[in-house]
Design an enzyme around this catalytic site. Sequence first.
Site, mmCIF file in Angstrom:
data_model
loop_
_atom_site.group_PDB
_atom_site.id
_atom_site.type_symbol
_atom_site.label_atom_id
_atom_site.label_comp_id
_atom_site.label_asym_id
_atom_site.label_seq_id
_atom_site.Cartn_x
_atom_site.Cartn_y
_atom_site.Cartn_z
ATOM 1 N N HIS A 61 -7.909 -5.228 -1.120
ATOM 2 C CA HIS A 61 -6.687 -4.566 -0.622
ATOM 3 C C HIS A 61 -5.761 -5.542 0.295
ATOM 4 C CE1 HIS A 61 -4.137 -1.107 -0.264
ATOM 5 N NE2 HIS A 61 -4.095 -0.970 1.243
ATOM 6 N N ASP A 88 -9.993 -3.971 -5.266
ATOM 7 C CA ASP A 88 -9.328 -2.929 -4.106
ATOM 8 C C ASP A 88 -9.856 -1.776 -4.214
ATOM 9 O OD1 ASP A 88 -7.506 -1.750 -2.231
ATOM 10 O OD2 ASP A 88 -5.923 -2.554 -3.106
ATOM 11 N N SER A 105 0.864 -1.225 0.023
ATOM 12 C CA SER A 105 0.020 -0.009 -0.236
ATOM 13 C C SER A 105 1.018 1.239 -0.170
ATOM 14 C CB SER A 105 -0.995 -0.111 1.066
ATOM 15 O OG SER A 105 -1.967 0.880 1.019
#
Length: 683
Positions: A655, A620, A535
């Site tokens: 995610h 995501d 991320s």
Amino acid sequence: MNQNNLPPTAKKEPQILELHGDKRIDNYFWMRDIENPEVIAYLEAENTYTEAIMQPTKMVQKQLYEQMLSRIKETDLSVPVRKDNYYYYSRTEEGKAYAIHCRKKDSLDAKEEILIDENKLAEGQEYFSLGVFQISPNHELLAYSVDTNGSERYTLYFLDLKTYKLYPESISDTYYSFAWANDNKTIFYTQIDEANRPYKLFRHQLATSEQQDKLIHHEADDSYFLSVGMTRSEAYIIMSIGSQVTSEAYYLDANTPTNSFAIIQPRIQGIEYEIDHHGDYFYIVTNDDAINFKLMKAPITSPSKENWQTVIPHRDDIMLSGISIFAKYLVIYDRRNSLPCATVRKFDTDEEHNISFPEPTYAFFEGSNPEYHTNILRFTYTSLVTPPSVFDYDMETNTRELKKEAEVLGGYEKAEYASEMLIATANDSTTIPISIVYKKGTLKNGENPLYLTGYGSYGYPSSATFSSNNLSLLDKGFVIAIAHIRGGTEKGRKWYEDGKFLNKKNTFTDFISCAEYLINQKWTSSEKLAISGGSAGGLLMGAVINMRPELFKVVVADVPFVDVITTILDTSLPLSVLEWEEWGNPNDKTYYEYIKSYSPYDNVEVKNYPNLLITAGLNDPRVKYWEPAKWAAKLREFKIDNNILLLKTNMGAGHGGASGRYESLKELAFEYAFIFKWLGINS
């Protein structure tokens, strides 16, 4: 290479993006259109290519997976948590991917009552995640929510625990936060907008249609998220509204849920605060004229800022992380010398003591503590060598009881491993902590493979926690290191401020300094150095390999946030406006130019890059799949080396990657196999 194993072609007609008189040409903008069959075909072609390249590692992947699985006690039980006359716990069973949530009444010897079996809820689903799991105050009802595609858009259900029948209504597009009122029939929930921002709070009466729900608050400002919860005292329901730097909170008597919420303190730009309750006061953790936060209290009858009274003043060398309130005790969490600490204070005498921890680097987390009238604080302690250990701490006698240490099967011996806190020095002479773990006997000869991770964004500290999966690296001679770089809060709030906005590059140069230090101290060499981040940690990976590609041999970037400017200029995307208070608003030319100077996608150049594995999740909501996909394509266009570049997109997840403990282990085994292959590690 076999011609059938060539990566797919991605370049198409360029999109010209212009702002502040600056033109950016994006050859891969077309990948944003998920409705375009060519996009799915391209991602699948990349997956086919990745699968072909990784085919020779299949046996290593299998060995790693079986190795990691063999250390896990598949049939296991959490430490039961008492609330009133019930004991709540979850358990796992061998061969089942998800948890089973249970309770027993009055005694742990009583008959088990299964509340939710996630495995049954997940049947037929490629992905499953449990969101809300909240028992009503009278223990007769359960509210729970599920996400079945990784989009983090949850559907909320209500289960009657007397009949085990679902209520007829379900509520879609809900978020994580939730609160029961004390009447056991009124609930409060948050709903998300098209950009996945929780922006509305509703009140719902059980056994009524969603269409009858009362809208309590609609937060129109795109930079604010809305959440709801209950104080541990169960006296008040708190509605919290916050951006990255500003807070606002409202309170409601939990016994009168149809009344209106009252405001604590109207939002003031740059002032954050969080609320809890004790007796006649609200307790308020705030950064008002206190960069490291302070603790205030205010009468419930007049809680606005002019009535705040100091409980713990601001301290330059200690950051107040939060508090936990019990009937007789105030628990104070802070960070000192880069480590988390806890202090217990008695309300009646103000007498206090610290809870001590034994290792040079560790992590500490409050556990589940639903009881208000108790002397017991449950917490979890762990370190890079100590498995997660659940303690019950008696706040009256200052003693602790180990309730459970996570069992590592296969004969793990803690004494065979060592952890340390090292200190690197940044270019500006700032000292940077590094947590490391290694097998005892490891020599500092520059020949050890080293796995270095970091994050450094949003003020989130990187915790030095145990993972039995790390043993698959450590037992192969790896050193594992965590760089506690600026952008987190390891060394206080200023540590965060010094790694955001126009200071963001400190995050990247700190990480590079940590890598250089580890090399200079002979822990490893550039040819043996693997780095990993996800991320915003994936942004870190992208930035450092643009700046110093020769420093790293292998890079894993999970769901990397790499197309920074284009993403946060698009206000239809989740988090975009909120991100302006982390990175800066690119509509401002100063911020635009600074972000552009480090944005990984915008700074790909014609040069050599390390071996690189990039992952993405098609669903995501936080980092859209096209960011890693575009970045991989642009890297292929510009890089001039013969190193490998793989893009792996999970076509049914978000995610966090695959759901379920088995599929998650397979994903990790894949990443470790990639690292082994391109570091030249024998399986």
